[in-house]
Motif scaffolding. Structure first.
Motif, PDB file in Angstrom:
ATOM      1  N   ASP A 121      -8.437   5.427 -10.051  1.00 10.83           N
ATOM      2  CA  ASP A 121      -7.596   5.030  -8.991  1.00 10.83           C
ATOM      3  C   ASP A 121      -7.564   3.194  -8.487  1.00 10.83           C
ATOM      4  N   LEU A 156      -5.310   1.279  -9.534  1.00 13.08           N
ATOM      5  CA  LEU A 156      -3.307   1.937  -8.501  1.00 13.08           C
ATOM      6  C   LEU A 156      -3.073   1.352  -7.342  1.00 13.08           C
ATOM      7  N   GLY A 157      -4.554   1.605  -6.443  1.00 14.65           N
ATOM      8  CA  GLY A 157      -5.141   0.779  -5.448  1.00 14.65           C
ATOM      9  C   GLY A 157      -4.617  -1.116  -5.100  1.00 14.65           C
ATOM     10  N   ALA A 205      -2.452  -2.510  -7.163  1.00 14.35           N
ATOM     11  CA  ALA A 205      -1.023  -2.675  -6.950  1.00 14.35           C
ATOM     12  C   ALA A 205      -0.677  -1.448  -5.919  1.00 14.35           C
ATOM     13  N   SER A 206      -0.942  -0.518  -5.444  1.00  8.39           N
ATOM     14  CA  SER A 206       0.345  -0.460  -3.709  1.00  8.39           C
ATOM     15  C   SER A 206      -0.580  -1.386  -2.976  1.00  8.39           C
ATOM     16  N   ARG A 207      -1.460  -2.220  -2.966  1.00  3.88           N
ATOM     17  CA  ARG A 207      -1.870  -2.718  -2.240  1.00  3.88           C
ATOM     18  C   ARG A 207      -0.759  -4.699  -2.001  1.00  3.88           C
ATOM     19  N   ILE A 263       2.513  -4.506  -3.502  1.00  8.39           N
ATOM     20  CA  ILE A 263       3.120  -4.142  -3.774  1.00  8.39           C
ATOM     21  C   ILE A 263       3.627  -4.285  -2.265  1.00  8.39           C
ATOM     22  N   LEU A 264       2.925  -3.357  -1.194  1.00 11.45           N
ATOM     23  CA  LEU A 264       3.515  -3.474  -0.576  1.00 11.45           C
ATOM     24  C   LEU A 264       2.577  -4.554   0.698  1.00 11.45           C
TER      25      LEU A 264
END
Length: 99
Positions: free
Chosen positions: A84, A87-88, A90-92, A94-95
């Motif tokens: 988790d 992934l958090g 990685a998403s931050r 990418i965004l």
């Protein structure tokens, strides 16, 4: 020795089918008999007989199994926390590229 199956689905032995060579015995199938009803007293005696067959774990086996379950839950929770968090991150990341 029987020959290969004919198109009709029967094996032939010489000029006869396998069923004719064996005397063409038929098998009679009996209809299922109706089930007997069990009285409540008989039912409870059967339940008690089955309950006597139960092998309960000892206190030590229960303790060991409980500890193993706790350890597996701990390992699973650490694994999912790591996934988790990754992934958090990685998403931050990418965004955040668009800013």
């Amino acid at each position: 020795m029987a020959k290969a199956k004919t198109p009709g689905g029967r094996r032939t032995v010489g000029n006869q089918t396998a069923a004719a060579a064996q005397g063409a015995a038929t098998v009679a199938v009996d209809a299922p008999s109706p089930k007997k009803k069990t009285s409540p007293a008989q039912f409870f005696s059967q339940v008690r007989a089955e309950a006597r067959k139960i092998v309960w774990p000892s206190r030590k086996e229960t303790w060991i199994t409980s500890v193993m379950v706790f350890i597996m839950v701990l390992i699973a929770s650490i694994f999912f926390w790591i996934v988790d968090t990754g992934l958090g991150f990685a998403s931050r990341f990418i965004l955040g590229l668009g800013q």
